[in-house]
Design a protein around this motif. Structure first.
Motif, PDB file in Angstrom:
ATOM      1  N   LEU A 133      -4.849   9.150  -1.106  1.00  0.00           N
ATOM      2  CA  LEU A 133      -5.495   7.854  -0.925  1.00  0.00           C
ATOM      3  C   LEU A 133      -4.530   6.773  -1.395  1.00  0.00           C
ATOM      4  O   LEU A 133      -4.426   6.481  -2.587  1.00  0.00           O
ATOM      5  N   ASP A 134      -3.824   6.184  -0.444  1.00  0.00           N
ATOM      6  CA  ASP A 134      -2.719   5.288  -0.752  1.00  0.00           C
ATOM      7  C   ASP A 134      -2.830   4.001   0.067  1.00  0.00           C
ATOM      8  O   ASP A 134      -2.032   3.760   0.979  1.00  0.00           O
ATOM      9  N   VAL A 140      -8.788   1.760  -3.993  1.00  0.00           N
ATOM     10  CA  VAL A 140      -9.826   2.658  -3.512  1.00  0.00           C
ATOM     11  C   VAL A 140     -11.073   2.527  -4.388  1.00  0.00           C
ATOM     12  O   VAL A 140     -10.985   2.657  -5.611  1.00  0.00           O
ATOM     13  N   PHE A 142     -14.271   3.528  -6.508  1.00  0.00           N
ATOM     14  CA  PHE A 142     -14.464   4.717  -7.332  1.00  0.00           C
ATOM     15  C   PHE A 142     -15.195   5.814  -6.564  1.00  0.00           C
ATOM     16  O   PHE A 142     -14.817   6.993  -6.612  1.00  0.00           O
ATOM     17  N   THR A 144     -15.275   6.423  -3.428  1.00  0.00           N
ATOM     18  CA  THR A 144     -14.400   7.039  -2.437  1.00  0.00           C
ATOM     19  C   THR A 144     -13.406   7.967  -3.115  1.00  0.00           C
ATOM     20  O   THR A 144     -13.111   9.063  -2.611  1.00  0.00           O
ATOM     21  N   ALA A 145     -12.879   7.553  -4.270  1.00  0.00           N
ATOM     22  CA  ALA A 145     -11.876   8.344  -4.975  1.00  0.00           C
ATOM     23  C   ALA A 145     -12.424   9.697  -5.422  1.00  0.00           C
ATOM     24  O   ALA A 145     -11.693  10.700  -5.411  1.00  0.00           O
ATOM     25  N   THR A 163      -6.508  15.464  -5.457  1.00  0.00           N
ATOM     26  CA  THR A 163      -6.304  14.139  -4.872  1.00  0.00           C
ATOM     27  C   THR A 163      -5.130  13.451  -5.558  1.00  0.00           C
ATOM     28  O   THR A 163      -4.840  13.692  -6.732  1.00  0.00           O
ATOM     29  N   ILE A 165      -3.991   9.411  -5.885  1.00  0.00           N
ATOM     30  CA  ILE A 165      -4.581   8.100  -5.644  1.00  0.00           C
ATOM     31  C   ILE A 165      -3.637   6.995  -6.120  1.00  0.00           C
ATOM     32  O   ILE A 165      -3.084   7.067  -7.221  1.00  0.00           O
ATOM     33  N   PHE A 167      -3.349   3.503  -7.634  1.00  0.00           N
ATOM     34  CA  PHE A 167      -4.075   2.477  -8.384  1.00  0.00           C
ATOM     35  C   PHE A 167      -3.116   1.306  -8.545  1.00  0.00           C
ATOM     36  O   PHE A 167      -2.123   1.392  -9.276  1.00  0.00           O
ATOM     37  N   SER A 230      -8.581   6.737 -15.187  1.00  0.00           N
ATOM     38  CA  SER A 230      -8.203   8.115 -14.866  1.00  0.00           C
ATOM     39  C   SER A 230      -9.131   9.108 -15.550  1.00  0.00           C
ATOM     40  O   SER A 230      -9.538  10.114 -14.952  1.00  0.00           O
ATOM     41  N   LEU A 233     -12.489   9.097 -13.736  1.00  0.00           N
ATOM     42  CA  LEU A 233     -12.358   9.814 -12.462  1.00  0.00           C
ATOM     43  C   LEU A 233     -12.398  11.320 -12.700  1.00  0.00           C
ATOM     44  O   LEU A 233     -13.106  12.058 -12.011  1.00  0.00           O
ATOM     45  N   TYR A 243      -1.492  10.630 -14.697  1.00  0.00           N
ATOM     46  CA  TYR A 243      -1.066   9.442 -13.965  1.00  0.00           C
ATOM     47  C   TYR A 243       0.367   9.091 -14.346  1.00  0.00           C
ATOM     48  O   TYR A 243       0.818   9.360 -15.466  1.00  0.00           O
TER      49      TYR A 243
END
Length: 383
Positions: A133-134, A140, A142, A144-145, A163, A165, A167, A230, A233, A243
């Motif tokens: 997801l970029d 994005v 939350f 959806t993530a 995933t 992602i 951010f 993070s 999530l 991350y």
């Protein structure tokens, strides 16, 4: 105005280098027991597929790997799902896939990632899936993530879900400025609420960077928000997280953070390897850019710099292994990853661990040698 897809910037070089080094291990390990050795990759913000400079975007990178994996002695079928919302960008993506994707399992979808993901996740049910997801600029939401994890089962024997992602740090800073501005727009702050999953990020930021804050305070606020984002999530996904900061130049503030979520320790160690290799490629690209047409732009200068970094990492890992072994118990590095890597965390990889381990074996600190693959999961014990 410069077209975003004209050329690949250093920050994009890093994220694509990470993908380039992670896709193979992910497909190789997770596809071993999957039906038909199939593995799925969903790119929620695919873009044009290839930069105008000719450099690969994520779709072309994925198609190259899909072709390579299919030709292996023990083949894997990498099935690619590319989503793009912008009609003009999607049209270019279609052309690129038509030109370079013959014979591969590729599906294209035009629309927003949040709307397309439920259907795509249903299509890959039962298969290992890596979701990228970029988005460009926007972040994005939350919901959806975490959707890939919420839509797929967890536990032993279930297909792996991971995933990666983006951010966006620049967007976070811009929106956070509204927290102490007399001209703040609540609707702008709500956008970040949706990304974070609640309005709690506002208090976290202000605790570290109140009105009139210093640059150091704002940097601390940014780190606190990204870390908590993070963590939340990962809690919602039932996963671990990692991350990493992504820069266009060393010493600059991050352009964005890549947040990686996985439910398996092997995913963490494989991502660490890919990150280390990606950072090396990023440093090499920066070296060439910054030293173009100079006496310091040759390969020998870059190699000397890399050798110095590697030696420092090996020394750090060796010292930390000695401390851990002094406790008198056997252990796996993967179970004490941060303690063993220490200052080399996020930089070093297996070859640096192996060199440090060899030193300990050579001087008798451990009788366990450093042979074999996946050294992070091998048990080392004091002599």
């Amino acid at each position: 105005m410069t077209n975003f897809f004209e050329e690949k910037r250093p920050a994009a070089i890093l994220k694509h280098a990470i993908l380039d080094n992670y896709i193979g291990p992910f497909a190789g390990k997770t596809g071993l027991y999957s039906p038909g050795n199939r593995v799925a990759f969903i790119d929620g913000y695919a873009g044009e597929g290839r930069y105008e400079s000719g450099d690969e975007g994520s779709p072309c990178l994925l198609m190259r790997h899909a072709r390579r994996l299919a030709a292996m002695r023990r083949p894997r079928q990498l099935e690619c799902f590319f989503v793009e919302d912008d009609p003009q960008v999607f049209a270019k993506l279609q052309q690129v896939v038509a030109s370079e994707g013959a014979g591969l399992q590729i599906a294209l979808a035009q629309g927003k990632a949040a709307a397309q993901l439920p259907s795509l996740l249903s299509q890959v049910a039962g298969l290992p899936a890596l979701v990228f997801l970029d988005p460009f600029g926007l972040m994005v939401p939350f919901e959806t993530a975490v959707m890939p994890f919420m839509a797929r089962p967890a536990g032993y024997g279930t297909p792996p879900t991971e995933t990666l992602i983006n951010f966006n740090a620049s967007t976070l800073r811009r929106i956070a400025g509204h927290l102490t501005s007399p001209k703040a727009f609540e609707s702008t702050l709500v956008r970040m609420d949706e990304v974070f999953g609640s309005a709690d990020w506002r208090d976290i930021w202000l605790q570290h960077a109140p009105a009139g804050s210093t640059q150091a305070q704002r940097e601390a606020a940014e780190t606190a928000v990204v870390t908590e984002y993070s963590r939340r999530l990962a809690k919602a996904a039932g996963s671990g997280f990692w991350y990493t900061e992504v820069f266009n130049r060393a010493g600059n503030r991050p352009v964005y953070y890549l947040v990686f979520l996985t439910r398996h320790k092997d995913g963490m160690s494989s991502f660490a390897e890919a990150l280390s290799l990606g950072l090396e490629r990023w440093r090499e690209a920066l070296h060439k850019i910054e030293n173009a047409d100079s006496l310091f732009g040759d390969d020998s200068a870059f190699k000397a710099s890399e050798d110095a970094l590697a030696e420092a990492w090996v020394d750090e890992i060796e010292a930390n292994l000695r401390k851990q072994l002094a406790l008198g118990q056997p252990f796996r590095v993967v179970d004490h990853y941060m303690q063993v890597l220490g200052e080399a965390f996020g930089q070093a990889r297996e070859k640096h661990l192996r060199k440090a381990w060899k030193r300990l074996h050579a001087d008798g600190t451990t009788l366990v040698d450093s042979s074999g693959k996946d050294l992070f999961t091998k048990t080392i014990a004091p002599a």
